[in-house]
Scaffold this motif. Structure first.
Motif, PDB file in Angstrom:
ATOM      1  N   THR A   2     -28.081   2.293 -20.819  1.00 65.60           N
ATOM      2  CA  THR A   2     -28.455   3.569 -21.434  1.00 65.60           C
ATOM      3  C   THR A   2     -27.713   4.689 -20.732  1.00 65.60           C
ATOM      4  O   THR A   2     -27.506   4.659 -19.517  1.00 65.60           O
ATOM      5  CB  THR A   2     -29.972   3.821 -21.312  1.00 65.60           C
ATOM      6  OG1 THR A   2     -30.367   3.696 -19.946  1.00 65.60           O
ATOM      7  CG2 THR A   2     -30.758   2.818 -22.151  1.00 65.60           C
ATOM      8  N   ARG A   3     -27.303   5.681 -21.509  1.00 66.87           N
ATOM      9  CA  ARG A   3     -26.596   6.836 -20.962  1.00 66.87           C
ATOM     10  C   ARG A   3     -27.132   8.067 -21.690  1.00 66.87           C
ATOM     11  O   ARG A   3     -26.680   8.424 -22.774  1.00 66.87           O
ATOM     12  CB  ARG A   3     -25.091   6.673 -21.165  1.00 66.87           C
ATOM     13  CG  ARG A   3     -24.235   7.790 -20.603  1.00 66.87           C
ATOM     14  CD  ARG A   3     -22.780   7.343 -20.480  1.00 66.87           C
ATOM     15  NE  ARG A   3     -22.260   6.842 -21.727  1.00 66.87           N
ATOM     16  CZ  ARG A   3     -21.538   7.576 -22.595  1.00 66.87           C
ATOM     17  NH1 ARG A   3     -21.273   8.846 -22.315  1.00 66.87           N
ATOM     18  NH2 ARG A   3     -21.087   7.042 -23.711  1.00 66.87           N
ATOM     19  N   ASP A 116     -29.336   8.760 -26.334  1.00 64.47           N
ATOM     20  CA  ASP A 116     -28.758   7.648 -25.587  1.00 64.47           C
ATOM     21  C   ASP A 116     -27.373   7.370 -26.172  1.00 64.47           C
ATOM     22  O   ASP A 116     -27.239   6.771 -27.241  1.00 64.47           O
ATOM     23  CB  ASP A 116     -29.651   6.407 -25.716  1.00 64.47           C
ATOM     24  CG  ASP A 116     -29.052   5.187 -25.037  1.00 64.47           C
ATOM     25  OD1 ASP A 116     -28.046   5.327 -24.325  1.00 64.47           O
ATOM     26  OD2 ASP A 116     -29.599   4.078 -25.244  1.00 64.47           O
ATOM     27  N   ASP A 118     -25.173   5.316 -25.359  1.00 55.51           N
ATOM     28  CA  ASP A 118     -24.790   3.909 -25.399  1.00 55.51           C
ATOM     29  C   ASP A 118     -25.470   3.149 -26.535  1.00 55.51           C
ATOM     30  O   ASP A 118     -25.218   1.950 -26.715  1.00 55.51           O
ATOM     31  CB  ASP A 118     -25.114   3.228 -24.070  1.00 55.51           C
ATOM     32  CG  ASP A 118     -24.145   3.623 -22.964  1.00 55.51           C
ATOM     33  OD1 ASP A 118     -23.009   4.030 -23.300  1.00 55.51           O
ATOM     34  OD2 ASP A 118     -24.515   3.550 -21.781  1.00 55.51           O
TER      35      ASP A 118
END
Length: 257
Positions: A2-3, A116, A118
């Motif tokens: 997750t980013r 998120d 990603d």
């Protein structure tokens, strides 16, 4: 992975969100967090149970979507097979994050809509736009912001509900052993349910307390929802008959594992 990034209309001006329901977009989860003010909608389709954090002991309500990890029995080739989708599914990949800001010389944490980056739902080619061409919020983002506000308020209010369930001794762990149509054995464990006998033994003061707080309705919604466990078993058996689920001779599904 997750980013998370706080949303802004400069860095994320071209961002879109794919709203199709599919395992490839992360919908293949076997349970999803819910909260008491969502129970009325959730109980129409899904069993509501509770999980307890193995280290902190904190309780969280969940809607059960499958009978083993990575299994969502409501996903089909046509999408999601239910008229109501839990909010914690619909909000993906958006969430509430926090940013530190200065307020009259003091540092405060303010909630902000985050994404998120990603997530497979994030795209610049297809999906629902988050921002308008000239920088304003799209109707989709406004709708999602309202949903996130409901989730935030619901999760904050839920903590007192879970504490009362514990205080009044209304939660009990359970284990479900079942034999599927193909002869395989399935065990479901790690979840807690409302203890009906405990509810019946509450005194007048306790019942009034729960009712005044709006919790009594949520308790009975959770109890009623447990009948959908049989529906999940039937969905599992249906998938087995279609050959879409490979089953070992014995399967143990534990929410704490």
């Amino acid at each position: 992975m997750t980013r998370f990034q706080p949303l802004n209309n400069v860095e994320h001006k071209d961002l879109k969100i794919i709203t199709e329901r599919s395992a490839r977009y992360g919908d293949d989860v076997w349970y999803v967090p819910t909260f008491p003010t969502e129970f009325r909608q959730v109980q129409r389709h899904y069993p509501i149970f509770f999980v307890r954090h193995s280290k902190t002991g904190e309780v969280m309500a969940v809607a059960l979507l499958g009978l083993e990890k990575g299994e969502n029995l409501f996903l089909t080739d046509e999408g999601w097979d239910a008229s109501y989708i839990p909010l914690n599914i619909l909000r993906q990949p958006l969430l509430v994050g926090y940013q530190e800001q200065q307020d009259y010389g003091e540092t405060v944490r303010e909630p902000v809509v985050s994404v998120d980056m990603d997530s497979p739902r994030v795209s610049e080619q297809e999906g629902e736009s988050l921002f308008l061409e000239h920088g304003g919020n799209s109707d989709y983002l406004e709708h999602m912001s309202g949903m996130l506000k409901l989730l935030l308020e619901g999760s904050h209010r839920a903590k007192a509900f879970y504490e009362l369930l514990d205080e009044y001794g209304l939660l009990e762990s359970f284990v479900l052993d079942a034999q599927l149509d193909d002869g395989s054995e399935h065990r479901l464990s790690g979840f807690h349910a409302i203890r009906e006998e405990g509810v019946r033994k509450l005194n007048a003061e306790q019942l009034k307390d729960l009712n005044d707080r709006g919790y009594l309705e949520a308790i009975y919604m959770a109890i009623a929802s447990q009948s959908h466990l049989a529906d999940l078993m039937e969905r599992k058996n249906w998938n087995l008959r279609l050959g879409t689920v490979s089953q070992d001779d014995e399967l143990v599904s534990d929410a704490t594992g």
